[in-house]
Design an enzyme around this catalytic site. Structure first.
Site, mmCIF file in Angstrom:
data_model
loop_
_atom_site.group_PDB
_atom_site.id
_atom_site.type_symbol
_atom_site.label_atom_id
_atom_site.label_comp_id
_atom_site.label_asym_id
_atom_site.label_seq_id
_atom_site.Cartn_x
_atom_site.Cartn_y
_atom_site.Cartn_z
ATOM 1 N N SER A 217 33.141 36.359 71.089
ATOM 2 C CA SER A 217 31.940 35.542 71.263
ATOM 3 C C SER A 217 32.017 34.789 72.580
ATOM 4 O O SER A 217 32.826 35.138 73.456
ATOM 5 C CB SER A 217 31.781 34.582 70.081
ATOM 6 O OG SER A 217 30.506 33.985 70.120
ATOM 7 N N ASN A 218 31.212 33.759 72.752
ATOM 8 C CA ASN A 218 31.242 32.969 73.981
ATOM 9 C C ASN A 218 31.038 31.505 73.629
ATOM 10 O O ASN A 218 30.893 31.152 72.464
ATOM 11 C CB ASN A 218 30.183 33.488 74.962
ATOM 12 C CG ASN A 218 28.795 33.472 74.349
ATOM 13 O OD1 ASN A 218 28.279 32.418 73.982
ATOM 14 N ND2 ASN A 218 28.189 34.641 74.211
ATOM 15 N N ARG A 219 31.003 30.648 74.641
ATOM 16 C CA ARG A 219 31.025 29.206 74.387
ATOM 17 C C ARG A 219 29.651 28.599 74.101
ATOM 18 O O ARG A 219 29.527 27.396 73.932
ATOM 19 C CB ARG A 219 31.677 28.495 75.582
ATOM 20 C CG ARG A 219 33.179 28.794 75.679
ATOM 21 C CD ARG A 219 33.777 28.198 76.930
ATOM 22 N NE ARG A 219 33.481 26.790 77.045
ATOM 23 C CZ ARG A 219 33.246 26.153 78.187
ATOM 24 N NH1 ARG A 219 33.258 26.826 79.324
ATOM 25 N NH2 ARG A 219 32.990 24.863 78.205
#
Ligand code: C5P
Length: 410
Positions: A217-219
């Protein structure tokens, strides 16, 4: 609590009844005042047995009203007759907490205290939040009164289920302040600039499964997408929020569609935009996903683990193709999170994805972009226009983007 543009200088009458939940109404009065509203509190006699009027006066900075027979009322209201002065020009009359007794009075048009006469005199929307203990809310008499109010156009806030003051568990709890403010915003937004328009907003970073317990995923937290969706609700739109955000509280007035991967977001977006006025694609969609998802948890073994990735579909490209065929959605807004060459990369995306607006975000700064409550963006448009929004709240950026979308739809 930050100012809320929709609430700024709006006149809200907060009428409180004799329920232990009146302590929550103190917080509501305080937060509404901080948000910029002018809050006039009416207390029934029973309410004053739970909380002193001085408490509401202190948090609202305004006189508190309870006596139908007092001549002078103060507070700069438009009339010296208390219930007329309170009702005239009010934007919303909210009864919270509303007891069974007051609901019965309102349903039957009784007018024997300041609260009930003011409700009869007020022409503004009426929002009622019942709160009561011990299963009273389920009683046929209470339900009939609620039905009567609903049929007459009052807006009702469903009480929550949980621990009641008696120690019993059940329905009848007054929701917490953010939920109450969510309802207020939805009602004050009705008839706004975007009413009659369906807006689809995406939010959050997608999650691409590796195995049953892990994902890439990402932030992104979804905060900017949620702020845009809230701004659209404030403007009266029918909002569908397609979200992969995990921790944000639901927005009152938005239809939430939960997704996780880019593929599931793609399917939800294509289905929802088929009759939408606008799509605002604020989600941080993963460009790649694991080529295969392991059915079992991947075991620790060698020093190196090779993880082949494959390209995810580009949602905005798929929307572009659908829009060319059907004309929907009418307006498309994309985002570009860039860590270098912000403007060149962003205008390239605007062209390639055929966007009406592109919101470019420099994610190299620590006070803007992912996770924080503030952002700094440049809004590019099809005609080469560029509008810089300096560091401000994500809520303010949401309001600006929604204004631009409103302008394009007008
Ligand atoms: O090309 P890039 O991913 O930087 O473009 C960002 C914009 O495209 C965002 O609006 C994002 O939501 C959208 N996007 C998409 N599908 C992808 C990746 C990004 O629609 N697979």
């Amino acid at each position: 609590m930050a100012e809320i543009a929709l609430l700024k200088d709006r006149r809200i009458i907060l009428a409180v009844c004799g329920s232990i939940a009146v302590y929550k109404a103190v917080d509501l009065a305080s937060k509404l005042t901080q948000a910029g509203a002018q809050v006039d509190v009416i207390m029934t006699e029973a309410a004053q047995r739970f909380v002193h009027p001085l408490t509401f006066q202190a948090v609202s900075g305004r006189p508190v009203y309870s006596d139908m027979w007092r001549a002078e009322i103060g507070g700069g209201l438009p009339s010296h007759i208390a219930h007329i002065g309170l009702a005239e020009g009010a934007d919303l009359l909210m009864v919270a907490p509303a007891t069974a007794n007051t609901l019965a009075k309102l349903a039957h048009g009784f007018a024997d205290d300041l609260l009930s006469v003011t409700v009869l005199a007020a022409g503004c929307p009426l929002l009622v939040a019942p709160a009561m203990d011990g299963g009273m809310i389920e009683h046929r008499a209470v339900q009939d009164n609620l039905d009567m109010l609903r049929q007459r156009g009052a807006h009702l806030i469903e009480p929550e289920t949980g621990r009641l003051a008696s120690g019993l568990t059940g329905g009848g709890r007054l929701p917490e302040t953010p939920t109450l403010i969510g309802h207020i915003r939805r009602i004050l937004g009705l008839g706004g600039e975007l009413s009659g328009h369906k807006l689809v907003v995406t939010a959050g970073g997608t999650r691409e499964a590796l195995d049953p317990v892990r994902y890439l995923s990402n932030r992104s937290t979804g905060k900017q997408g949620f702020a845009i969706a809230q701004a659209a609700i404030d403007a009266g739109a029918d909002v569908v929020l397609i979200s992969s955000a995990e921790v944000l509280p639901p927005l009152v007035g938005a239809t939430l569609v939960d997704v996780d991967s880019a593929q599931s977001m793609l399917e939800a977006v294509l289905a929802q935009v088929a009759d939408a006025s606008a799509l605002i694609m604020a989600a941080a969609v993963a460009d790649y996903r694991p080529r295969s998802v392991s059915q079992q948890k991947i075991k620790k073994a060698d020093e190196w683990l090779n993880l082949p990735l494959e390209r995810n579909p580009d949602i905005l490209m798929a929307v572009k193709a659908q829009r060319e065929k059907t004309g929907y959605p009418k307006i498309v807004v994309g985002f570009a999170a860039e860590s270098e060459n912000l403007l060149e990369n962003a205008s390239g995306k605007l062209q390639a994805k055929r966007l009406d607006l592109l919101v470019a975000n420099d994610i190299s700064a620590s006070d803007a972009g992912f996770a924080v409550d503030t952002n700094r963006v440049v809004v590019l448009d099809m005609d080469g226009g560029m509008h810089t929004i300096d560091l401000t709240s994500k809520a303010a950026i949401g309001d600006t983007i929604i204004k631009r979308v409103g302008g394009l739809l007008a």
